[in-house]
Design an enzyme around this catalytic site. Sequence first.
Site, mmCIF file in Angstrom:
data_model
loop_
_atom_site.group_PDB
_atom_site.id
_atom_site.type_symbol
_atom_site.label_atom_id
_atom_site.label_comp_id
_atom_site.label_asym_id
_atom_site.label_seq_id
_atom_site.Cartn_x
_atom_site.Cartn_y
_atom_site.Cartn_z
ATOM 1 N N CYS A 2 1.233 -0.711 0.206
ATOM 2 C CA CYS A 2 0.498 0.104 -0.282
ATOM 3 C C CYS A 2 0.591 0.954 0.535
ATOM 4 C CB CYS A 2 -1.011 0.035 1.046
ATOM 5 S SG CYS A 2 -2.101 -1.235 1.332
ATOM 6 N N ARG A 27 1.419 1.253 -6.062
ATOM 7 C CA ARG A 27 2.048 0.190 -4.915
ATOM 8 C C ARG A 27 0.944 -0.575 -4.496
ATOM 9 N NH1 ARG A 27 6.757 1.413 -1.777
ATOM 10 N NH2 ARG A 27 5.446 0.165 -0.004
ATOM 11 N N TRP A 74 -2.941 -2.177 -1.748
ATOM 12 C CA TRP A 74 -3.501 -3.498 -1.959
ATOM 13 C C TRP A 74 -4.275 -4.092 -1.166
ATOM 14 C CZ3 TRP A 74 -1.796 -8.375 -2.066
ATOM 15 C CH2 TRP A 74 -1.940 -8.782 -3.186
ATOM 16 N N ASN A 98 0.936 0.150 6.097
ATOM 17 C CA ASN A 98 0.590 -0.627 5.003
ATOM 18 C C ASN A 98 1.486 -1.775 6.014
ATOM 19 O OD1 ASN A 98 2.102 -1.775 2.943
ATOM 20 N ND2 ASN A 98 3.302 -1.068 2.696
ATOM 21 N N GLY A 99 0.858 -2.833 5.872
ATOM 22 C CA GLY A 99 1.713 -3.928 5.777
ATOM 23 C C GLY A 99 0.584 -5.212 6.641
ATOM 24 N N GLU A 478 10.486 -16.191 -17.160
ATOM 25 C CA GLU A 478 9.959 -14.414 -17.586
ATOM 26 C C GLU A 478 8.788 -14.257 -18.975
ATOM 27 O OE1 GLU A 478 10.592 -12.877 -15.682
ATOM 28 O OE2 GLU A 478 10.252 -10.858 -16.305
ATOM 29 N N LYS A 482 5.531 -12.431 -17.386
ATOM 30 C CA LYS A 482 5.512 -11.332 -18.155
ATOM 31 C C LYS A 482 3.518 -10.789 -18.431
ATOM 32 C CE LYS A 482 7.890 -8.289 -16.842
ATOM 33 N NZ LYS A 482 8.188 -9.426 -16.876
ATOM 34 N N GLU A 485 1.135 -11.987 -16.431
ATOM 35 C CA GLU A 485 0.391 -10.387 -15.247
ATOM 36 C C GLU A 485 0.206 -9.216 -15.831
ATOM 37 O OE1 GLU A 485 4.464 -8.738 -13.149
ATOM 38 O OE2 GLU A 485 5.411 -9.331 -15.150
ATOM 39 N N HIS A 501 7.725 -35.004 -19.652
ATOM 40 C CA HIS A 501 7.420 -35.363 -18.732
ATOM 41 C C HIS A 501 6.627 -35.299 -17.607
ATOM 42 C CE1 HIS A 501 11.704 -37.807 -18.941
ATOM 43 N NE2 HIS A 501 12.315 -36.560 -18.952
ATOM 44 N N LYS A 600 3.624 -2.967 -7.788
ATOM 45 C CA LYS A 600 5.021 -2.732 -7.812
ATOM 46 C C LYS A 600 5.953 -3.275 -6.865
ATOM 47 C CE LYS A 600 8.294 -1.791 -10.644
ATOM 48 N NZ LYS A 600 8.276 -2.764 -11.794
#
Length: 605
Positions: A2, A27, A74, A98-99, A478, A482, A485, A501, A600
């Site tokens: 947050c 954030r 968030w 925040n936390g 990656e 990408k 997300e 497999h 972020k």
Amino acid sequence: MCGIIGIASNKPVSINIINSLKKLEYRGYDSAGLATLNNNKIDEKKCTGRVEELEKILFKSPSEGNLGIGHVRWATHGVPNEINAHPHSTEIVSVVHNGIIENSDELKKKLEIKGLRFKSQTDTEVITLLITEALKKYDPLESVFSTLKQLKGSFALGIIFKDNKNIIIGARRGSPLAVGYAQDEKYLGSDSYALKSMTNKISYLDDGDLCVLTKDNVEFYDEKKKKINKKIYNLSDDKNTSEKGDYKNFMSKEIFEQPITAKNCINEYIDSLKKDINIYNFPIQPNNINKIVLVGCGTAYHSCLVAKYWFEELTNIDVDIDIASEFRYRKLKFNSQNLYIFVSQSGETADTAAALDLCKKNKVKTCSIINSVESTIARNSDWVLPIHAGPEIGVASTKAFLGQMIVLYILCLKLAKSRQDIEDKDYQLFLERLKLIPDAIKKTLKIESSIQSMAKEFIDAKGSMFLGRGYSFPIALEGALKLKELSYLHAEGYPAGEMKHGPLALIEEGLPVIVIAPKDKYYEKTLSNMQEVIARGGKILFISDYKKELINENVRFGVTVPFLDNLLSPILLTIPIQLLAYHVALLKGCDIDKPRNLAKSVTVE
Ligand code: AGP
């Protein structure tokens, strides 16, 4: 995850609070709110959605007052709605947080037994009510101290008090918090980025610290209530990198500025006159390093995985890698001759910071490869190697990933040379080739139109698979991350050799499979894995640094990046997968810079 802002001023604060919240929105952006002190009352306003919704509320009903706090959320505890939005206030105190308070349920029950009632589902409201209760006996400072002692978990707090209209109290444990200084104004913020438009003089709270701000002064206290001093940093001015310029969003800007990112990063470390790398103050002498352990989360972890291949290829150092949220709970055998390297763009990722703390507790040497040099992880590391990428605003990491890989490669070369694991002639060759990277990236970016055509293959697909081997395996991971997300489409990254497999079962007619196959020792093997996919109807999108007539009815699309050498292939192969995720998300109309459910900087577990 947050964002927090607090301002104590000699003039109205609501506009500056809103502007700072806009800078903090990367954030977290489920909901937003602010509280100011006006006519001896706490004036709280909050809403779901973006800061601009809060701004509309303020247009209709302005918030007066020269002191206030603000928050972008968030959601961790409680759904994103107006009641759960911060601040959380009673008549006499208002709190932004925040936390995560891990014992909030237990504390909530105790308060309810005392007859107190909760409006929200959040852990933060517990803090508000604890301080409200404590104010019956203590002054604000003591009330906050007595409350913090009851909390388990992490917090960065901003607190204002109806009956003390000049002060804002901030407190930090596990989530970052900064203080900013200006004439007749003082600021509290989750990070320096939110404060940069108002000041470049910043102090940072450390875990356990508490601060009391007025418009004229800031006092700091440690967890034992002892007054302490905090260093004031003068921040560099990154104005040019914190605006979009002519780009439609930050992510496209950050993808296309990667030639500059690479150039800045390389120039910071390579001395062309001495033909050497400017890295000297190793915390452990290179020849004495027993093992390197690379730790990160998400994209930062993928750069660790690429680096593992480099260290294995160029040095005789044993290398281990780990995801920070796993590392921090392992029963580890620490060794004073091991070098623990933490990779993080924000430098505030809770799991990575906790993993670093674990190493510090075990008195082993730590290094951080970081973009935010004023961050918690940077300040807590024995040794910091910045990536010099400038602020990365897009939530999906692009230029920072590139910078992380370049610095890890440079570190690997320097260690290999210092330990004489490679000969000087090879060292010089690698340095020369590394300097070709910025232009090679510029050339690679020219494939954008081909990638745009590729992107259409994903829109109606039920998923996709990214395959690679060796250096390309982390790039496959990656690429899948990408795509997930940014476009919210399911995507898997896999070592190509693993397909038989199990994952081959996923292949069906028309499924897009991105095969990342540079012309290295794995090339032929990857092509045979690709045939297994084609035989089952997979639609191949081929990414390589080797021009070969592979495009036929089975290989739907192919793009080629410049070849410099096998070692540098992952750096260049990253560009197409960034562009692919970007264009698929664009076609789907997704929010490019602020994808859903993400933030972020993940400053909570
Ligand atoms: C990057 O695209 C992701 N948004 C995410 O995985 C990120 O890399 C991860 O959260 C680590 O962040 P850090 O580099 O700031 O520590």
